[in-house]
Design a protein around this motif. Sequence first.
Motif, PDB file in Angstrom:
ATOM      1  N   ALA A 258      27.036  23.794  35.782  1.00 57.94           N
ATOM      2  CA  ALA A 258      27.964  24.367  36.755  1.00 57.94           C
ATOM      3  C   ALA A 258      28.059  25.888  36.665  1.00 57.94           C
ATOM      4  N   PRO A 259      28.180  26.514  35.457  1.00 57.31           N
ATOM      5  CA  PRO A 259      28.221  27.986  35.431  1.00 57.31           C
ATOM      6  C   PRO A 259      26.974  28.634  36.009  1.00 57.31           C
ATOM      7  N   ALA A 260      25.811  28.041  35.721  1.00 60.62           N
ATOM      8  CA  ALA A 260      24.573  28.610  36.263  1.00 60.62           C
ATOM      9  C   ALA A 260      24.526  28.483  37.779  1.00 60.62           C
ATOM     10  N   HIS A 261      24.953  27.352  38.312  1.00 60.60           N
ATOM     11  CA  HIS A 261      24.943  27.171  39.760  1.00 60.60           C
ATOM     12  C   HIS A 261      25.921  28.120  40.443  1.00 60.60           C
ATOM     13  N   ALA A 262      27.094  28.353  39.838  1.00 56.11           N
ATOM     14  CA  ALA A 262      28.089  29.223  40.459  1.00 56.11           C
ATOM     15  C   ALA A 262      27.628  30.677  40.486  1.00 56.11           C
ATOM     16  N   ARG A 263      26.810  31.103  39.513  1.00 53.40           N
ATOM     17  CA  ARG A 263      26.359  32.492  39.441  1.00 53.40           C
ATOM     18  C   ARG A 263      24.987  32.703  40.063  1.00 53.40           C
ATOM     19  N   ASP A 264      24.305  31.609  40.437  1.00 54.97           N
ATOM     20  CA  ASP A 264      22.948  31.720  40.969  1.00 54.97           C
ATOM     21  C   ASP A 264      23.016  32.107  42.452  1.00 54.97           C
ATOM     22  N   ALA A 265      22.672  33.357  42.756  1.00 52.06           N
ATOM     23  CA  ALA A 265      22.725  33.815  44.144  1.00 52.06           C
ATOM     24  C   ALA A 265      21.604  33.232  44.986  1.00 52.06           C
ATOM     25  N   SER A 266      20.532  32.749  44.334  1.00 53.94           N
ATOM     26  CA  SER A 266      19.413  32.174  45.082  1.00 53.94           C
ATOM     27  C   SER A 266      19.665  30.738  45.507  1.00 53.94           C
ATOM     28  N   LEU A 267      20.652  30.081  44.882  1.00 54.92           N
ATOM     29  CA  LEU A 267      20.997  28.697  45.252  1.00 54.92           C
ATOM     30  C   LEU A 267      22.014  28.759  46.390  1.00 54.92           C
ATOM     31  N   THR A 268      21.544  28.599  47.602  1.00 58.94           N
ATOM     32  CA  THR A 268      22.400  28.719  48.783  1.00 58.94           C
ATOM     33  C   THR A 268      22.663  27.345  49.387  1.00 58.94           C
ATOM     34  N   CYS A 269      23.590  27.304  50.320  1.00 64.62           N
ATOM     35  CA  CYS A 269      23.948  26.031  50.962  1.00 64.62           C
ATOM     36  C   CYS A 269      22.788  25.463  51.769  1.00 64.62           C
ATOM     37  N   GLY A 270      21.928  26.334  52.298  1.00 64.76           N
ATOM     38  CA  GLY A 270      20.800  25.837  53.071  1.00 64.76           C
ATOM     39  C   GLY A 270      19.797  25.059  52.250  1.00 64.76           C
ATOM     40  N   ALA A 271      19.796  25.244  50.912  1.00 63.68           N
ATOM     41  CA  ALA A 271      18.863  24.526  50.049  1.00 63.68           C
ATOM     42  C   ALA A 271      19.416  23.202  49.549  1.00 63.68           C
ATOM     43  N   LEU A 272      20.629  22.833  49.929  1.00 61.40           N
ATOM     44  CA  LEU A 272      21.260  21.608  49.438  1.00 61.40           C
ATOM     45  C   LEU A 272      20.985  20.445  50.373  1.00 61.40           C
ATOM     46  N   SER A 273      21.112  19.261  49.827  1.00 63.95           N
ATOM     47  CA  SER A 273      21.012  18.048  50.646  1.00 63.95           C
ATOM     48  C   SER A 273      22.303  17.867  51.445  1.00 63.95           C
ATOM     49  N   GLY A 274      22.306  16.876  52.330  1.00 59.62           N
ATOM     50  CA  GLY A 274      23.499  16.635  53.136  1.00 59.62           C
ATOM     51  C   GLY A 274      24.704  16.257  52.305  1.00 59.62           C
ATOM     52  N   GLY A 275      24.514  15.374  51.301  1.00 60.80           N
ATOM     53  CA  GLY A 275      25.625  14.974  50.445  1.00 60.80           C
ATOM     54  C   GLY A 275      26.125  16.113  49.579  1.00 60.80           C
ATOM     55  N   GLN A 276      25.201  16.922  49.019  1.00 61.91           N
ATOM     56  CA  GLN A 276      25.621  18.061  48.210  1.00 61.91           C
ATOM     57  C   GLN A 276      26.376  19.087  49.043  1.00 61.91           C
ATOM     58  N   ARG A 277      25.923  19.304  50.265  1.00 59.16           N
ATOM     59  CA  ARG A 277      26.602  20.281  51.117  1.00 59.16           C
ATOM     60  C   ARG A 277      27.990  19.796  51.502  1.00 59.16           C
ATOM     61  N   HIS A 278      28.135  18.500  51.749  1.00 59.20           N
ATOM     62  CA  HIS A 278      29.465  17.987  52.048  1.00 59.20           C
ATOM     63  C   HIS A 278      30.378  18.104  50.829  1.00 59.20           C
ATOM     64  N   LEU A 279      29.837  17.938  49.619  1.00 53.37           N
ATOM     65  CA  LEU A 279      30.640  18.136  48.420  1.00 53.37           C
ATOM     66  C   LEU A 279      31.132  19.579  48.331  1.00 53.37           C
ATOM     67  N   VAL A 280      30.249  20.543  48.610  1.00 56.98           N
ATOM     68  CA  VAL A 280      30.659  21.951  48.615  1.00 56.98           C
ATOM     69  C   VAL A 280      31.739  22.184  49.666  1.00 56.98           C
ATOM     70  N   TYR A 281      31.598  21.573  50.835  1.00 59.16           N
ATOM     71  CA  TYR A 281      32.615  21.712  51.886  1.00 59.16           C
ATOM     72  C   TYR A 281      33.945  21.094  51.446  1.00 59.16           C
ATOM     73  N   PHE A 282      33.900  19.957  50.763  1.00 59.27           N
ATOM     74  CA  PHE A 282      35.141  19.344  50.251  1.00 59.27           C
ATOM     75  C   PHE A 282      35.812  20.259  49.224  1.00 59.27           C
ATOM     76  N   LEU A 283      35.028  20.854  48.331  1.00 65.85           N
ATOM     77  CA  LEU A 283      35.595  21.773  47.340  1.00 65.85           C
ATOM     78  C   LEU A 283      36.159  23.017  48.025  1.00 65.85           C
ATOM     79  N   ARG A 284      35.544  23.452  49.114  1.00 67.72           N
ATOM     80  CA  ARG A 284      36.077  24.590  49.866  1.00 67.72           C
ATOM     81  C   ARG A 284      37.458  24.258  50.435  1.00 67.72           C
ATOM     82  N   CYS A 285      37.648  23.014  50.874  1.00 69.31           N
ATOM     83  CA  CYS A 285      38.931  22.619  51.442  1.00 69.31           C
ATOM     84  C   CYS A 285      40.037  22.559  50.390  1.00 69.31           C
ATOM     85  N   VAL A 286      39.704  22.127  49.168  1.00 72.30           N
ATOM     86  CA  VAL A 286      40.735  21.976  48.136  1.00 72.30           C
ATOM     87  C   VAL A 286      40.865  23.220  47.264  1.00 72.30           C
ATOM     88  N   ALA A 287      39.951  24.188  47.382  1.00 75.99           N
ATOM     89  CA  ALA A 287      40.004  25.373  46.520  1.00 75.99           C
ATOM     90  C   ALA A 287      41.318  26.140  46.636  1.00 75.99           C
TER      91      ALA A 287
END
Length: 556
Positions: A258-287
């Motif tokens: 998780a720390p590496a993913h949060a600091r990795d600027a090259s890991l963008t939302c466009g490179a995620l799968s549909g389920g991973q992107r929805h997880l990021v969207y869910f975390l955005r809602c509860v952040a």
Amino acid sequence: AVQPARLRSRGRARARERIGARVGERPRRGLHPGAMGRKVLECADLAYEYDHHREDFGLQDVTLKLKAGKALGVIGLNGAGKSTLCKVLAKPNLPGAAACDWRPTKGRVRFWPAAVAGERAPTRVDPHEGVRAAAGLMGFLVAATAAVALGPAEVAEDVVIDRGTIIFVAALVLATWATATYLRRDADARYRRRVVYCSTEHDLARHETNDAAPLADAICGPLRGALDKAEREALAERLLAWSGFAVTDADGATKGDAPAHARDASLTCGALSGGQRHLVYFLRCVAPCFCPADRARRWPLFGKRSPPPVDVLVLDEAFNCLDADVRPRCLRLALEVKAAGTALLVVAQDMHELAVLCDDAICVAGGRVAQGPEPFAKLVSPSPKHRAATRAYVERAVARKRAEDASFCAADEALLREELDSPCTEELAVFDAFAGRVAAAAGRFVVVDTAPTGHTLMLLDQTGEYQANVERYRAAGARAGPTPLEILRSEAIVLCCALPEPTPVSEALALKDDLARAGVRVAGFLANQLLPPDSAHPTLAARGRAQAAQVVRLAS
């Protein structure tokens, strides 16, 4: 001299310390004990109609209340109005053709926002009203100023054009429209920060997260005014770790943490799968629920300021795209948000999700509240037939074990009954009873209230295959009987009965297609409770003609 890398690492450590205490135990602020259970959102006699299909979908006379620190579940079939209810209450900003103002055709929505430290306690507001009077007053002031400044003008002798009146009317219309538009957009934006909507519909995960945005910006981007960069990365890191976010390589091995993913600027939302992107969207809602709440600006335009609290979190089937490892963790995040005093409105088809989150539940059918609000355990309690089937299933299991094992004693029987006392046993018992009903359909008429879908039948078929494999391992050459799906495919004649109304007919036609995907052919339809189209009473005659149109849909 201290190296810049060491300075950055120290900054991240301090940010983790500031954020960690917030995320580790409780989100943002805990409400005062007396505030828990207070009324947050209420609707009374709510009605809503869509422009293009008013008869099929909508809401009618819906009344409910949401309380702080409580969760209300919404149960119902597809097309019953669950998602429409969520959208009318939350007023989400949907993309494309789905965008509208969600103004109810009847009834009112009332919202009581929580007070923010250092500010005057807000009063009750209606998210669908409240800007017309202010816009009209502002428009009148602007128009009057323009009219007085310009005034009438004499063009020729005996010919006077009252230019002031013309300017006054034009400025009044223009200023009122511009002010109303601005005030409505500002009020909607403030309301959406308090009432957060999270759903799998309309591809909101792709709409809310930019393809080029790193994970920390996608999750904590709305919190730029409250957290600095290091704190946003720390919060994203904690949320990613809590949710079990993982990136795997081609061999299935996990890459990074998780720390590496949060600091990795090259890991963008466009490179995620549909389920991973929805997880990021869910975390955005509860952040925002996990953001520090004790920050206030010393100057009007400078410094960090805590965002307003999230009073209501609307989860419209928000866990559907998540896998089996991530979903329990996200449920726990939702429970933490609820424990901090946020009201939850949960729509789900999975009873386990509702049982974990919800205190009360309502059942929606045809756009109306058919049952509830009642405690969730009471609303979904098994029927007497289900309880009888479960008791019979347990007694058969105990008798079979007693016949197989001669040393089976009373202590072993008590232990077995304790193991069988679970919801899984109830599901197996109901499936077993249904399989027995289907088996009788080879030579008898069998009526099934609320027909199973093709997906359910294929699950039953997989259960039968699993049982056949178990029997094959126990005794070589043993053969189990045909599965329910095999009987329905080869021996049974399937008829679908439906009321001649728009929604039941649409569901019946969808059921026919669903069963066809499972290999089951529907031989015909039965239209129930038909009225004669030539009745002497005009109301009954009109209803009969409307039913005849639905019968034509079934016949075609």
